[in-house]
Scaffold this motif. Structure first.
Motif, PDB file in Angstrom:
ATOM      1  N   SER A 256       0.859  -1.174   0.000  1.00  0.00           N
ATOM      2  CA  SER A 256       0.000   0.000   0.000  1.00  0.00           C
ATOM      3  C   SER A 256       0.895   1.223   0.000  1.00  0.00           C
ATOM      4  O   SER A 256       1.899   1.256   0.716  1.00  0.00           O
ATOM      5  CB  SER A 256      -0.891  -0.008   1.243  1.00  0.00           C
ATOM      6  OG  SER A 256      -1.660   1.174   1.298  1.00  0.00           O
ATOM      7  N   GLN A 257       0.529   2.202  -0.802  1.00  0.00           N
ATOM      8  CA  GLN A 257       1.308   3.433  -0.819  1.00  0.00           C
ATOM      9  C   GLN A 257       0.378   4.605  -1.048  1.00  0.00           C
ATOM     10  O   GLN A 257      -0.685   4.457  -1.635  1.00  0.00           O
ATOM     11  CB  GLN A 257       2.417   3.381  -1.862  1.00  0.00           C
ATOM     12  CG  GLN A 257       1.972   3.377  -3.300  1.00  0.00           C
ATOM     13  CD  GLN A 257       1.791   4.783  -3.868  1.00  0.00           C
ATOM     14  OE1 GLN A 257       2.525   5.691  -3.540  1.00  0.00           O
ATOM     15  NE2 GLN A 257       0.804   4.946  -4.733  1.00  0.00           N
ATOM     16  N   THR A 258       0.794   5.750  -0.550  1.00  0.00           N
ATOM     17  CA  THR A 258       0.014   6.966  -0.725  1.00  0.00           C
ATOM     18  C   THR A 258       0.936   8.165  -0.695  1.00  0.00           C
ATOM     19  O   THR A 258       2.096   8.056  -0.276  1.00  0.00           O
ATOM     20  CB  THR A 258      -1.088   7.081   0.360  1.00  0.00           C
ATOM     21  OG1 THR A 258      -1.972   8.131   0.018  1.00  0.00           O
ATOM     22  CG2 THR A 258      -0.491   7.345   1.730  1.00  0.00           C
ATOM     23  N   LEU A 259       0.427   9.282  -1.123  1.00  0.00           N
ATOM     24  CA  LEU A 259       1.125  10.555  -1.001  1.00  0.00           C
ATOM     25  C   LEU A 259       0.338  11.405  -0.023  1.00  0.00           C
ATOM     26  O   LEU A 259      -0.881  11.525  -0.132  1.00  0.00           O
ATOM     27  CB  LEU A 259       1.219  11.276  -2.344  1.00  0.00           C
ATOM     28  CG  LEU A 259       2.144  10.646  -3.355  1.00  0.00           C
ATOM     29  CD1 LEU A 259       2.044  11.382  -4.682  1.00  0.00           C
ATOM     30  CD2 LEU A 259       3.572  10.674  -2.862  1.00  0.00           C
TER      31      LEU A 259
ATOM     32  N   TYR B  11       4.619  13.904   0.773  1.00  0.00           N
ATOM     33  CA  TYR B  11       5.393  12.827   1.400  1.00  0.00           C
ATOM     34  C   TYR B  11       4.900  11.479   0.894  1.00  0.00           C
ATOM     35  O   TYR B  11       3.704  11.217   0.852  1.00  0.00           O
ATOM     36  CB  TYR B  11       5.289  12.882   2.927  1.00  0.00           C
ATOM     37  CG  TYR B  11       6.093  14.000   3.505  1.00  0.00           C
ATOM     38  CD1 TYR B  11       7.440  13.828   3.817  1.00  0.00           C
ATOM     39  CD2 TYR B  11       5.515  15.240   3.718  1.00  0.00           C
ATOM     40  CE1 TYR B  11       8.186  14.875   4.319  1.00  0.00           C
ATOM     41  CE2 TYR B  11       6.262  16.293   4.223  1.00  0.00           C
ATOM     42  CZ  TYR B  11       7.593  16.102   4.527  1.00  0.00           C
ATOM     43  OH  TYR B  11       8.328  17.140   5.018  1.00  0.00           O
ATOM     44  N   PHE B  12       5.845  10.636   0.544  1.00  0.00           N
ATOM     45  CA  PHE B  12       5.569   9.283   0.082  1.00  0.00           C
ATOM     46  C   PHE B  12       5.517   8.372   1.300  1.00  0.00           C
ATOM     47  O   PHE B  12       6.408   8.410   2.154  1.00  0.00           O
ATOM     48  CB  PHE B  12       6.692   8.832  -0.861  1.00  0.00           C
ATOM     49  CG  PHE B  12       6.553   7.420  -1.322  1.00  0.00           C
ATOM     50  CD1 PHE B  12       5.764   7.115  -2.410  1.00  0.00           C
ATOM     51  CD2 PHE B  12       7.219   6.401  -0.675  1.00  0.00           C
ATOM     52  CE1 PHE B  12       5.628   5.799  -2.846  1.00  0.00           C
ATOM     53  CE2 PHE B  12       7.102   5.088  -1.102  1.00  0.00           C
ATOM     54  CZ  PHE B  12       6.300   4.793  -2.187  1.00  0.00           C
ATOM     55  N   VAL B  13       4.481   7.547   1.383  1.00  0.00           N
ATOM     56  CA  VAL B  13       4.331   6.599   2.492  1.00  0.00           C
ATOM     57  C   VAL B  13       3.971   5.243   1.895  1.00  0.00           C
ATOM     58  O   VAL B  13       3.000   5.130   1.156  1.00  0.00           O
ATOM     59  CB  VAL B  13       3.229   7.047   3.474  1.00  0.00           C
ATOM     60  CG1 VAL B  13       3.086   6.045   4.608  1.00  0.00           C
ATOM     61  CG2 VAL B  13       3.499   8.442   4.005  1.00  0.00           C
ATOM     62  N   MET B  14       4.772   4.234   2.200  1.00  0.00           N
ATOM     63  CA  MET B  14       4.526   2.893   1.691  1.00  0.00           C
ATOM     64  C   MET B  14       4.718   1.874   2.809  1.00  0.00           C
ATOM     65  O   MET B  14       5.599   2.026   3.651  1.00  0.00           O
ATOM     66  CB  MET B  14       5.503   2.560   0.557  1.00  0.00           C
ATOM     67  CG  MET B  14       5.304   1.180  -0.039  1.00  0.00           C
ATOM     68  SD  MET B  14       6.537   0.784  -1.297  1.00  0.00           S
ATOM     69  CE  MET B  14       7.778  -0.027  -0.283  1.00  0.00           C
ATOM     70  N   ILE B  15       3.883   0.857   2.779  1.00  0.00           N
ATOM     71  CA  ILE B  15       4.059  -0.270   3.687  1.00  0.00           C
ATOM     72  C   ILE B  15       3.822  -1.535   2.866  1.00  0.00           C
ATOM     73  O   ILE B  15       2.889  -1.590   2.058  1.00  0.00           O
ATOM     74  CB  ILE B  15       3.122  -0.177   4.924  1.00  0.00           C
ATOM     75  CG1 ILE B  15       3.444  -1.277   5.923  1.00  0.00           C
ATOM     76  CG2 ILE B  15       1.675  -0.176   4.517  1.00  0.00           C
ATOM     77  CD1 ILE B  15       2.837  -1.056   7.290  1.00  0.00           C
TER      78      ILE B  15
END
Length: 89
Positions: free
Chosen positions: A34-37, A41-45
């Motif tokens: 899963s990833q989002t902006l 800021y880029f956030v991925m798990i």
């Protein structure tokens, strides 16, 4: 062994490509991602299966730490069982 890979930092082109290319090289398999902006800021798990990995957990952690420094990101690796224990209600 399964582990959680988390990536946080300023958005830039190729973050997912670089992380997933390394995982592929060592035999890691991304099972869920899963990833989002968030405001730039880029956030991925990602949940990664390392059962066929050709390197030890500590080496993977070190590589991600170095990759994170190079890319200006925080890249963390945490064993699934520890992650689950920390996030129980």
């Amino acid at each position: 062994m399964k582990a959680i890979v988390s990536v946080i930092g300023k958005d830039n082109v190729g973050i997912i490509a670089k992380v997933s290319a390394y995982l592929s090289e060592i035999g890691g398999n991304i099972e869920d991602i899963s990833q989002t902006l968030m405001q730039g800021y880029f956030v991925m798990i990602a949940l990664v299966d390392f059962n066929k990995a050709e390197v030890h957990f500590a080496e993977i952690e070190k590589h991600f730490e170095e990759m994170g420094k190079k890319l200006g990101l925080s890249i963390r690796l945490q064993r699934e069982e520890i992650f689950n224990a920390m996030h129980r209600i």
